[in-house]
Scaffold this motif. Structure first.
Motif, PDB file in Angstrom:
ATOM      1  N   VAL A  84       0.913  -1.105  -0.058  1.00 32.47           N
ATOM      2  CA  VAL A  84      -0.069   0.084  -0.017  1.00 32.47           C
ATOM      3  C   VAL A  84       0.831   1.078   0.102  1.00 32.47           C
ATOM      4  O   VAL A  84       0.635   2.068  -0.855  1.00 32.47           O
ATOM      5  N   ILE A  95       4.833  13.838  -8.087  1.00 28.05           N
ATOM      6  CA  ILE A  95       4.022  15.209  -8.014  1.00 28.05           C
ATOM      7  C   ILE A  95       4.978  16.293  -7.293  1.00 28.05           C
ATOM      8  O   ILE A  95       5.002  17.559  -7.670  1.00 28.05           O
ATOM      9  N   TYR A 270       2.222  15.307 -13.964  1.00 26.06           N
ATOM     10  CA  TYR A 270       0.893  14.866 -13.499  1.00 26.06           C
ATOM     11  C   TYR A 270       0.200  13.818 -14.099  1.00 26.06           C
ATOM     12  O   TYR A 270      -0.572  12.542 -13.459  1.00 26.06           O
ATOM     13  N   ILE A 274      -0.549   9.797 -12.578  1.00 23.33           N
ATOM     14  CA  ILE A 274      -2.064   8.960 -12.730  1.00 23.33           C
ATOM     15  C   ILE A 274      -1.762   7.464 -13.231  1.00 23.33           C
ATOM     16  O   ILE A 274      -2.084   6.698 -12.711  1.00 23.33           O
ATOM     17  N   SER A 277       0.259   5.442 -10.832  1.00 17.84           N
ATOM     18  CA  SER A 277      -0.502   4.971  -9.458  1.00 17.84           C
ATOM     19  C   SER A 277      -1.344   3.678  -9.937  1.00 17.84           C
ATOM     20  O   SER A 277      -1.470   2.572  -9.063  1.00 17.84           O
ATOM     21  N   ILE A 285      -0.319  -5.160  -6.102  1.00 17.40           N
ATOM     22  CA  ILE A 285      -1.625  -5.763  -4.935  1.00 17.40           C
ATOM     23  C   ILE A 285      -1.844  -6.937  -5.700  1.00 17.40           C
ATOM     24  O   ILE A 285      -2.305  -8.045  -5.289  1.00 17.40           O
TER      25      ILE A 285
ATOM     26  N   GLY B   9      -6.077  -1.695  -0.371  1.00 17.42           N
ATOM     27  CA  GLY B   9      -4.975  -1.558  -1.332  1.00 17.42           C
ATOM     28  C   GLY B   9      -5.871  -0.776  -2.574  1.00 17.42           C
ATOM     29  O   GLY B   9      -5.475   0.452  -3.050  1.00 17.42           O
ATOM     30  N   PRO B  10      -6.668  -1.551  -3.071  1.00 15.68           N
ATOM     31  CA  PRO B  10      -7.587  -0.897  -4.296  1.00 15.68           C
ATOM     32  C   PRO B  10      -8.119   0.361  -3.881  1.00 15.68           C
ATOM     33  O   PRO B  10      -8.109   1.361  -5.012  1.00 15.68           O
ATOM     34  N   LEU B  12      -7.087   2.688  -1.714  1.00 12.89           N
ATOM     35  CA  LEU B  12      -5.992   3.818  -1.721  1.00 12.89           C
ATOM     36  C   LEU B  12      -5.352   4.064  -3.232  1.00 12.89           C
ATOM     37  O   LEU B  12      -5.043   5.127  -3.409  1.00 12.89           O
ATOM     38  N   THR B  13      -5.345   2.871  -3.837  1.00  7.81           N
ATOM     39  CA  THR B  13      -5.004   3.192  -5.361  1.00  7.81           C
ATOM     40  C   THR B  13      -5.863   4.056  -6.094  1.00  7.81           C
ATOM     41  O   THR B  13      -5.442   5.162  -6.801  1.00  7.81           O
ATOM     42  N   THR B  16      -5.315   7.832  -4.685  1.00  9.79           N
ATOM     43  CA  THR B  16      -4.143   8.205  -5.228  1.00  9.79           C
ATOM     44  C   THR B  16      -4.409   8.669  -6.642  1.00  9.79           C
ATOM     45  O   THR B  16      -3.807   9.823  -6.833  1.00  9.79           O
ATOM     46  N   ALA B  17      -4.645   7.804  -7.490  1.00 13.91           N
ATOM     47  CA  ALA B  17      -4.965   8.165  -8.879  1.00 13.91           C
ATOM     48  C   ALA B  17      -5.814   9.438  -8.769  1.00 13.91           C
ATOM     49  O   ALA B  17      -5.636  10.431  -9.566  1.00 13.91           O
ATOM     50  N   TYR B  19      -6.404  11.889  -6.630  1.00 15.74           N
ATOM     51  CA  TYR B  19      -5.670  13.008  -6.218  1.00 15.74           C
ATOM     52  C   TYR B  19      -4.723  13.564  -7.261  1.00 15.74           C
ATOM     53  O   TYR B  19      -4.593  14.711  -7.443  1.00 15.74           O
ATOM     54  N   CYS B  20      -4.062  12.531  -7.924  1.00 13.59           N
ATOM     55  CA  CYS B  20      -3.195  12.971  -9.122  1.00 13.59           C
ATOM     56  C   CYS B  20      -4.170  13.517 -10.264  1.00 13.59           C
ATOM     57  O   CYS B  20      -3.426  14.612 -10.852  1.00 13.59           O
ATOM     58  N   THR B  21      -5.188  13.099 -10.729  1.00  6.26           N
ATOM     59  CA  THR B  21      -5.837  13.836 -11.491  1.00  6.26           C
ATOM     60  C   THR B  21      -6.473  15.079 -11.297  1.00  6.26           C
ATOM     61  O   THR B  21      -6.471  15.971 -11.970  1.00  6.26           O
ATOM     62  N   ARG B  23      -4.711  17.224  -9.205  1.00  2.00           N
ATOM     63  CA  ARG B  23      -3.566  18.134  -9.337  1.00  2.00           C
ATOM     64  C   ARG B  23      -3.203  18.356 -10.964  1.00  2.00           C
ATOM     65  O   ARG B  23      -3.121  19.508 -11.321  1.00  2.00           O
ATOM     66  N   TYR B  24      -3.737  17.385 -11.844  1.00  6.40           N
ATOM     67  CA  TYR B  24      -3.682  17.666 -13.251  1.00  6.40           C
ATOM     68  C   TYR B  24      -4.706  18.695 -13.702  1.00  6.40           C
ATOM     69  O   TYR B  24      -4.304  19.773 -14.353  1.00  6.40           O
ATOM     70  N   TYR B  27      -3.665  21.858 -12.525  1.00  9.74           N
ATOM     71  CA  TYR B  27      -2.644  22.428 -13.337  1.00  9.74           C
ATOM     72  C   TYR B  27      -3.176  22.916 -14.876  1.00  9.74           C
ATOM     73  O   TYR B  27      -2.565  24.084 -15.300  1.00  9.74           O
ATOM     74  N   GLY B  31      -2.062  26.576 -14.453  1.00  2.76           N
ATOM     75  CA  GLY B  31      -0.539  26.421 -14.819  1.00  2.76           C
ATOM     76  C   GLY B  31       0.242  26.017 -13.660  1.00  2.76           C
ATOM     77  O   GLY B  31       1.619  26.056 -14.011  1.00  2.76           O
ATOM     78  N   ASP B  32      -0.281  25.558 -12.720  1.00  2.28           N
ATOM     79  CA  ASP B  32       0.649  25.185 -11.400  1.00  2.28           C
ATOM     80  C   ASP B  32       0.438  23.797 -10.943  1.00  2.28           C
ATOM     81  O   ASP B  32      -0.679  23.485 -10.624  1.00  2.28           O
TER      82      ASP B  32
END
Lengths: 506, 32
Positions: A84, A95, A270, A274, A277, A285, B9-10, B12-13, B16-17, B19-21, B23-24, B27, B31-32
């Motif tokens: 995890v 990031i 970014y 994605i 992950s 997993i 696990g699934p 949190l995966t 995480t994805a 959160y990354c999306t 941030r994208y 951006y 632009g940041d």
């Protein structure tokens, strides 16, 4: 192993894969490998998918398929939570840290990690330490990776172990010598996709053949009821700490840090986070679930040699061409790690020792040639090491990564985030980190924990303290130089297109 | 049923994805 006509099909699939990898090497030779920047960084132009899969497939190797499933087979269902921290921290690391590394490396015009440390802290000695540590400790690591891949290939396709070693090591070396960094990246994309396909194919087949969570749990309990307990004997802290350490080491490993120097733009960071992950989650997993499937399916048949669990699941689930593809995925996992490590080791000598100290007026062609000869010599040593049963190699392999990461992780981060570092502070922290990690392994054989910390973490803590203490009492770097690295111009120029013409000769 | 390991696990995966999306998308907007 695959039998009869299936063995022939397996060899055909393997041949197609190898020809494809060599083809990529030849393609990149024409397009990228004619000048030093193209050879080492591909013109710093990696897009999101290429970066994500290069980073991920270099990070994971054949041990993810063989070792992870074997470990989960022995340890039971607690290990479902084991990966995890890696799945969460690795993409977030991109990031938070990638942009800074890209910004400083461009401002310093650094293409390799030893060069980055040397230019950032104005120390040739730091460059020598980094290069020597990389070359010495990467060799035993490569032996371990190649042995794992070759043993799988030999046992599943009926090849001799020696031929399998030559295939895994030789093919990676040839496409690297032909195509340089971009050959590494493009092959890693294919290898990363193969890895995901291989793991998910076994996982889906397992859900059909072994059953879902309830059936797997019943099968595992029938073998040993204690395996249903979470967190099990490790305890909660170790269950997550182990994975967290594996998520931190990439920031001290040159084959992974250097990929951050070559990203195309911020969008790449970014989008690749994605992709990474999801890719990491599926593979890591998945490997833990498959290990438990193996326990439910085989019982304790492989308790003395859990490395056989994944190969036997493949042969049981896929006595057909799919099995051959999954086998190639395991080889791809080994090769995608070897190419990154080998490229790093070759440039550590060619660029950071030969061109920097031995022959400063060497042309780019000569530097590339020396890097290639170094890669060839290293892979020859690794192949010989793979044929010999040397306890020393196995011993070194067990902590090679930790020592490299312990040596380099503090200068990597300090170079981006600290204005206070000095030349002496950098050198002292590298020595303290490398020797400290080594010391913690020596005093606690087997890599056990010091006050709850794994040796790499203990070494990194010592390295950090030494860095700031020595920097406080030694001559600072020129203020204008440091301020420039953190300036608005540096920020704006972080993704300036590389000032080289790809394909041009120098 | 405390089973949680199958979901941690699934989940949190996916988080995480996500959160990354986020941030994208941020951006793309700033632009940041």
């Amino acid at each position: 192993m695959l039998s009869g006509s299936l063995e022939v099909i397996g060899l055909i699939v393997l041949a197609i894969y190898i020809i494809g990898m060599l083809g990529i090497g030849v393609y990149c030779n024409k397009k990228y490998a004619n000048n030093l920047s193209g050879f080492l960084t591909g013109g710093r132009n990696l897009g999101p998918w290429v970066f994500a899969l290069t980073y991920g497939s270099t990070y994971l190797s054949a041990s993810t398929f063989i070792g992870n499933t074997g470990t989960a087979y022995k340890a039971g269902m607690a290990y479902l939570m084991m990966p995890v921290a890696q799945v969460v921290l690795l993409p977030l690391g991109l990031i938070f840290f990638s942009h800074g590394l890209r910004r400083v490396s461009v401002r310093l015009n650094a293409m390799t990690l030893p060069e980055y440390i040397s230019k950032r802290f104005k120390s040739n000695f730091a460059s020598i330490i980094a290069s020597v540590v990389i070359i010495i400790f990467m060799v035993p690591y490569m032996v371990g990776v190649i042995k794992g891949g070759a043993l799988s290939l030999a046992s599943l396709l009926g090849l001799s172990y020696e031929v399998a070693v030559f295939l895994v090591a030789g093919v990676a070396c040839v496409y690297l010598i032909f195509g340089g960094y971009m050959a590494r990246c493009y092959t890693d994309v294919i290898q990363g996709l193969l890895m995901a396909f291989g793991m998910l194919a076994v996982l889906v087949a397992g859900f059909f053949i072994v059953g879902g969570p309830t059936e797997i749990a019943a099968g595992v309990a029938a073998s040993d009821p204690a395996l249903l307990e979470t967190p099990g004997p490790m305890g909660w802290s170790n269950l997550f700490l182990f994975s967290a350490v594996y998520a931190l080491t990439p920031w001290g490993l040159p084959q992974l840090v250097q990929t951050n120097f070559t990203i195309k733009d911020k969008k790449t960071i970014y989008v690749s986070s994605i992709v990474l992950s999801i890719w990491l989650g599926a593979i890591l997993i998945g490997s833990m679930i498959i290990g438990n499937m193996g326990r439910a399916y085989f019982g304790d048949q492989f308790i003395d040699n859990p490395d056989l669990v994944f190969p036997n699941l493949v042969l049981t689930f896929f006595p057909n061409i799919l099995g051959a593809v999954v086998i190639v995925a395991v080889i791809a996992a080994a090769m995608s790690t070897i190419d990154g490590v080998l490229m790093t080791s070759g440039s550590a000598f060619g660029v950071d020792i030969y061109k920097k100290f031995i022959r400063k007026d060497a042309s780019e062609k000569q530097t590339i040639l020396v890097s290639n000869i170094t890669m060839f010599v290293i892979i020859a040593v690794v192949i010989v090491g793979s044929f010999m049963e040397l306890p020393m190699l196995s011993y070194l392999n067990s902590y090679a990564f930790s020592v490299i990461a312990g040596t380099l992780v503090v200068p990597v981060f300090a170079g981006v985030y600290s204005k206070k570092g000095t030349t002496a502070g950098c050198v002292a922290s590298m020595l303290a980190g490398g020797l400290g990690t080594l010391f913690f392994y020596m005093v606690m054989p087997g890599g056990n924990y010091i006050l709850g910390c794994p040796p790499f973490v203990s070494g990194a803590i010592v390295s950090t303290i030494v860095f700031f203490v020595v920097s406080k009492y030694t001559q600072p770097l020129p203020e204008a130089f440091v301020e420039d690295l953190f300036s608005k111009e540096a920020e704006e120029g972080a993704y300036a297109s590389e000032n080289i013409e790809i394909g041009s000769e120098k | 049923i405390f089973y949680l390991g199958w979901f941690v696990g699934p989940i949190l995966t996916v988080l995480t994805a996500a959160y990354c999306t986020y941030r994208y998308v941020k951006y793309l907007k700033t632009g940041d």
